[in-house]
Design a protein around this motif. Structure first.
Motif, PDB file in Angstrom:
ATOM      1  N   PHE A  19      16.080 -19.205  14.779  1.00 48.95           N
ATOM      2  CA  PHE A  19      15.822 -18.599  16.197  1.00 48.95           C
ATOM      3  C   PHE A  19      16.050 -17.134  15.671  1.00 48.95           C
ATOM      4  CE2 PHE A  19      17.182 -22.883  16.887  1.00 48.95           C
ATOM      5  CZ  PHE A  19      16.511 -23.194  18.274  1.00 48.95           C
ATOM      6  N   THR A  20      15.247 -16.424  16.152  1.00 43.53           N
ATOM      7  CA  THR A  20      15.147 -14.896  16.134  1.00 43.53           C
ATOM      8  C   THR A  20      14.884 -14.056  17.202  1.00 43.53           C
ATOM      9  OG1 THR A  20      13.921 -15.324  13.881  1.00 43.53           O
ATOM     10  CG2 THR A  20      13.875 -12.961  14.824  1.00 43.53           C
ATOM     11  N   ARG A  21      15.825 -12.942  17.340  1.00 40.79           N
ATOM     12  CA  ARG A  21      15.679 -12.350  18.471  1.00 40.79           C
ATOM     13  C   ARG A  21      15.249 -10.729  18.089  1.00 40.79           C
ATOM     14  NH1 ARG A  21      19.184 -12.646  23.380  1.00 40.79           N
ATOM     15  NH2 ARG A  21      18.225 -10.756  23.778  1.00 40.79           N
ATOM     16  N   THR A  22      14.615 -10.048  18.832  1.00 41.34           N
ATOM     17  CA  THR A  22      14.182  -8.634  18.271  1.00 41.34           C
ATOM     18  C   THR A  22      15.109  -7.619  18.855  1.00 41.34           C
ATOM     19  OG1 THR A  22      12.541  -8.550  20.258  1.00 41.34           O
ATOM     20  CG2 THR A  22      11.711  -9.422  18.272  1.00 41.34           C
ATOM     21  N   ASP A  23      15.926  -7.908  19.771  1.00 42.18           N
ATOM     22  CA  ASP A  23      17.020  -6.940  20.479  1.00 42.18           C
ATOM     23  C   ASP A  23      18.305  -7.648  20.338  1.00 42.18           C
ATOM     24  OD1 ASP A  23      16.806  -9.255  22.200  1.00 42.18           O
ATOM     25  OD2 ASP A  23      16.583  -7.930  24.019  1.00 42.18           O
ATOM     26  N   PHE A  94      23.153 -16.272  22.005  1.00 46.94           N
ATOM     27  CA  PHE A  94      22.293 -15.442  21.208  1.00 46.94           C
ATOM     28  C   PHE A  94      20.775 -15.956  22.028  1.00 46.94           C
ATOM     29  CE2 PHE A  94      19.052 -16.006  17.683  1.00 46.94           C
ATOM     30  CZ  PHE A  94      19.135 -14.641  17.129  1.00 46.94           C
ATOM     31  N   CYS A  95      20.635 -17.154  22.426  1.00 48.97           N
ATOM     32  CA  CYS A  95      19.528 -17.614  23.341  1.00 48.97           C
ATOM     33  C   CYS A  95      19.822 -18.779  23.901  1.00 48.97           C
ATOM     34  CB  CYS A  95      18.387 -17.861  22.280  1.00 48.97           C
ATOM     35  SG  CYS A  95      18.470 -18.941  20.886  1.00 48.97           S
ATOM     36  N   GLU A  96      19.001 -19.033  24.711  1.00 46.10           N
ATOM     37  CA  GLU A  96      19.116 -20.346  25.585  1.00 46.10           C
ATOM     38  C   GLU A  96      17.842 -20.719  26.173  1.00 46.10           C
ATOM     39  OE1 GLU A  96      18.958 -19.528  29.200  1.00 46.10           O
ATOM     40  OE2 GLU A  96      18.899 -17.418  28.581  1.00 46.10           O
TER      41      GLU A  96
END
Length: 107
Positions: A19-23, A94-96
């Motif tokens: 899982f990747t975020r850019t911000d 981080f994410c959902e």
């Protein structure tokens, strides 16, 4: 994201899930990464899984077949979040989102 009920998603098999975020904050010093999956209707916890930080804003999760076997099949049949515990002790979601679960045919 998508899973097949009853499958393993393990690093050793080359099937762990990134899982990747850019911000957001840099997480390379995180002390823990945890995913919690819940039933969308009852809110009951279906499983928890641990992961690792693999890049500045990427975590990789491992989910065992014993956990995916508990899921009900269907589009968006479960909800999840991934929480990172920062080196400072601070918590960061981080994410959902939702989990789409395909039915396994070989049981």
């Amino acid at each position: 994201f998508n899973l097949v009920r009853g499958d393993d998603y393990l690093t050793a098999d080359g099937r762990s899930i990134p899982f990747t975020r850019t911000d957001g904050p840099v997480i390379t010093g995180a002390s823990a990464v945890t995913m919690t999956a819940r039933n969308r209707v009852t809110d009951a916890v279906l499983f928890t899984a641990t992961g690792t930080v693999t890049a500045v804003r990427t975590v990789t999760m491992q989910i065992a077949h014993a956990s995916t076997a508990l899921l009900t099949t269907g589009i968006g049949s479960a909800k999840y979040d991934i929480q990172v515990t920062q080196a400072t002790g601070g918590l960061y979601t981080f994410c959902e989102g939702l989990i789409n679960v395909a039915e396994d045919q070989t049981r």
